[in-house]
Design an enzyme around this catalytic site. Structure first.
Site, short mmCIF file in Angstrom:
data_model
loop_
_atom_site.label_atom_id
_atom_site.label_comp_id
_atom_site.label_asym_id
_atom_site.label_seq_id
_atom_site.Cartn_x
_atom_site.Cartn_y
_atom_site.Cartn_z
N ARG A 121 -31.12 -5.02 23.73
CA ARG A 121 -30.92 -4.22 24.52
C ARG A 121 -29.84 -3.33 24.42
O ARG A 121 -28.71 -3.66 24.36
CB ARG A 121 -30.86 -4.87 26.39
N GLU A 192 -32.19 0.12 36.18
CA GLU A 192 -32.07 -0.32 34.67
C GLU A 192 -32.83 0.57 33.67
O GLU A 192 -32.42 0.48 32.52
CB GLU A 192 -32.75 -1.77 34.48
MN MN Z 1 -26.34 -3.44 31.68
#
Ligand code: MN
Ligand code: MN
Length: 415
Positions: A121, A192
Site C-alpha cells: 500500500r 481510502e
Molecule cells: Mn493510510
C-alpha cells in the site's frame, strides 16, 4: 403464569400462535397496537409469499420476525464489507464503508484491505487518524511522526496499529501469504480511495523543483510513475532489524510503539463466558484518537446491557453469529443480525446488548473515537442504587435485586 423468559424464547423461535401466546396479549411491546409475530392472530400473518431472496432473507431472521419488544423506526445499525465493491489491483485489494454508504456512521469510516506477500500500500498520508486490526497473516508497517521519529514494525493477527493524522506511512504484506486487515479512520467521511499519495505529488511537481528539493539533478526523476500506484506488487521485505537501522540514522527514537498486541493482551474483563480486551491511550500510548474493545463471547452468552458515554461504537464482526438490540428514546428498539465481515454501529449513550446466537465463539471489535474506553453497565448501575428505590420502579422485590451482578461483568452466561 407464563414467565417472560419463556415467552421471549417462544418468540425467538418464531413459534406460531399457541395458547400461551394468545394469553400473552400485548406481551413485550406495550405500545398499541401490539407488534411482533407473538401478537399476530393466525399463521397467515407470518407467511411472506412475494418475491424475495431466500439467501439474503435468511441472514436476517430478526428483520423477518422482530422480537415483540422492538418498536419504532430507527435507522439501520447494519452495514457490511461482504457486499462492498473491491478495488482490486496487482498486489491486493480494498473495499470501504463510509458515511456515504452508512448514514449513521458519522464518527468512523471502515476499510477492509488485503495485501499479497510483497504487496505494497503506497507511501501516503491523510487528514484522519488511522487505526487498524490485523485479521490474517503478517504485514510490515512504516511511519514517521510529527517529531521526525521513524518507526518500522511487523504486525501479526490480533495486533493493532495507530498512525496520527498527517503521519506518513506504508503497509506491505509479508510471507507466506501476505495479510488482511481492517482500518478505521476517525472521520466517517474519510476515503481510502482518495489519500495523499507520494507518487501523485512527485508526478505533479516540476522536475526542477524536485531537483532543488532533493539536491540532485532533474533527470533523477525521468522515470517516476505518471499515474499513482495506490496498491502494487513489490518484493517481500527482508530482515526487520536491517530496516530499523536503515530508517533510524540520527533521528530521535520513537518513545512508544505504534503497534499493540491486543489479541494477546491481558483482558479488561474475563469469565467462562468470554473476555473483553481493551486498547486505548492508557496501554496503547500513541492511540490518542481511538479506543477499542475486542469482545469474545461463548455460545449462548450475552454482552451485557450497557452504553458508552463518550463515543459512538463502530463494530466489526470477526467470527460467529450475533444479534444486537439498540435502545433509544421514543421509545425505539431495533434488533439486527450480524455475521463475519459485517459492521455494526451504535450512537453514543444508546443502550445495547449483543447475544451470541451461534454454536461457535462470537468475536467482534468495538472501535470508539476517543482516547479512553468507557462503558456504563445497566446491572452495575441498578446494583449500586438503593434497592428500595429500584424495587419501586420495576416491581421486583429487593432481595432479588440484591442478587443482581454488582461488578459490571461485561458478559453473562446463558441461564
Ligand atoms: Mn493510510
Ligand atoms: Mn458496546
Amino acid at each position: 403464569m407464563i414467565s417472560r423468559r419463556n415467552l421471549l424464547a417462544a418468540s425467538a423461535m418464531g413459534a406460531a400462535m399457541t395458547v400461551s401466546a394468545a394469553k400473552a396479549g400485548s406481551f413485550g411491546n406495550p405500545d398499541e397496537p401490539p407488534q411482533g409475530a407473538i401478537n399476530a392472530k393466525g399463521p397467515g400473518n407470518l407467511r411472506d409469499p412475494g418475491p424475495q431472496s431466500q439467501i439474503l432473507g435468511d441472514q436476517f431472521p430478526s428483520a423477518q420476525s422482530p422480537p415483540a419488544t422492538d418498536v419504532g423506526d430507527m435507522p439501520t445499525t447494519w452495514a457490511s464489507f461482504n457486499n462492498a465493491p473491491k478495488r482490486i489491483q496487482n498486489g491486493g485489494w480494498a473495499r470501504q464503508v463510509t458515511v456515504a454508504d452508512f448514514a449513521i456512521s458519522k464518527e468512523i469510516s471502515g476499510v477492509n484491505m488485503r495485501l499479497t506477500a510483497g504487496g505494497i500500500r503506497e507511501l501516503h498520508w491523510h487528514q484522519a487518524a488511522e487505526w487498524a486490526i490485523m485479521t490474517y497473516g503478517t504485514c510490515r508497517v512504516t511511519v514517521l511522526d510529527a517529531h521526525g521519529r521513524p518507526y518500522v514494525a511487523d504486525v501479526k493477527k490480533g495486533d493493532l496499529w495507530y498512525f496520527p493524522p498527517g503521519a506518513p506511512h506504508s503497509l506491505q504484506g509479508l510471507g507466506p501469504d501476505g495479510c488482511e486487515f481492517v482500518i478505521c479512520f476517525d472521520d466517517g467521511h474519510a476515503d481510502e480511495f482518495n489519500t495523499l499519495l507520494v507518487s501523485d505529488w512527485f508526478a505533479h511537481t516540476p522536475p526542477e523543483i524536485l531537483a532543488k528539493n532533493f539536491g540532485v539533478p532533474a533527470d533523477t526523476f525521468a522515470k517516476i510513475p505518471l499515474h499513482n500506484l495506490w496498491i502494487f506488487q513489490g518484493t517481500v521485505p527482508g530482515d526487520l532489524a536491517a530496516d530499523r537501522v536503515a530508517i533510524q540514522k540520527d533521528a530521535p527514537v520513537a518513545t512508544h510503539p505504534f503497534i499493540f498486541p491486543l489479541g494477546s493482551s491481558r483482558p479488561f474483563k474475563s469469565s467462562d463466558t468470554g473476555s473483553i480486551q481493551v486498547a486505548d491511550s492508557n496501554n496503547f500510548k500513541v492511540s490518542t484518537g481511538i479506543a477499542a474493545a475486542l469482545v469474545t463471547v461463548r455460545p449462548g452468552g450475552i454482552r451485557e446491557m450497557h452504553w458508552h458515554p463518550n463515543a459512538d461504537e463502530w463494530q466489526y464482526y470477526i467470527k460467529g453469529k450475533a444479534r444486537m438490540t439498540v435502545f433509544d428514546t421514543g421509545p425505539n428498539a431495533l434488533t439486527t443480525d450480524f455475521n463475519a465481515g459485517d459492521i455494526g454501529y451504535v450512537r453514543r449513550n444508546l443502550g445495547h446488548y449483543i447475544e451470541n446466537v451461534g454454536d461457535t465463539d462470537l468475536q467482534f471489535i468495538g472501535v470508539f473515537r476517543s482516547p479512553h474506553y468507557e462503558e456504563v453497565s445497566l446491572s452495575n448501575w441498578l446494583a449500586h442504587t438503593p434497592p428500595k428505590l429500584v424495587a419501586q420502579h420495576l416491581n421486583v422485590d429487593e432481595a432479588t435485586i440484591e442478587s443482581w451482578p454488582d461488578d459490571a461483568p461485561g458478559l453473562m452466561a446463558k441461564r
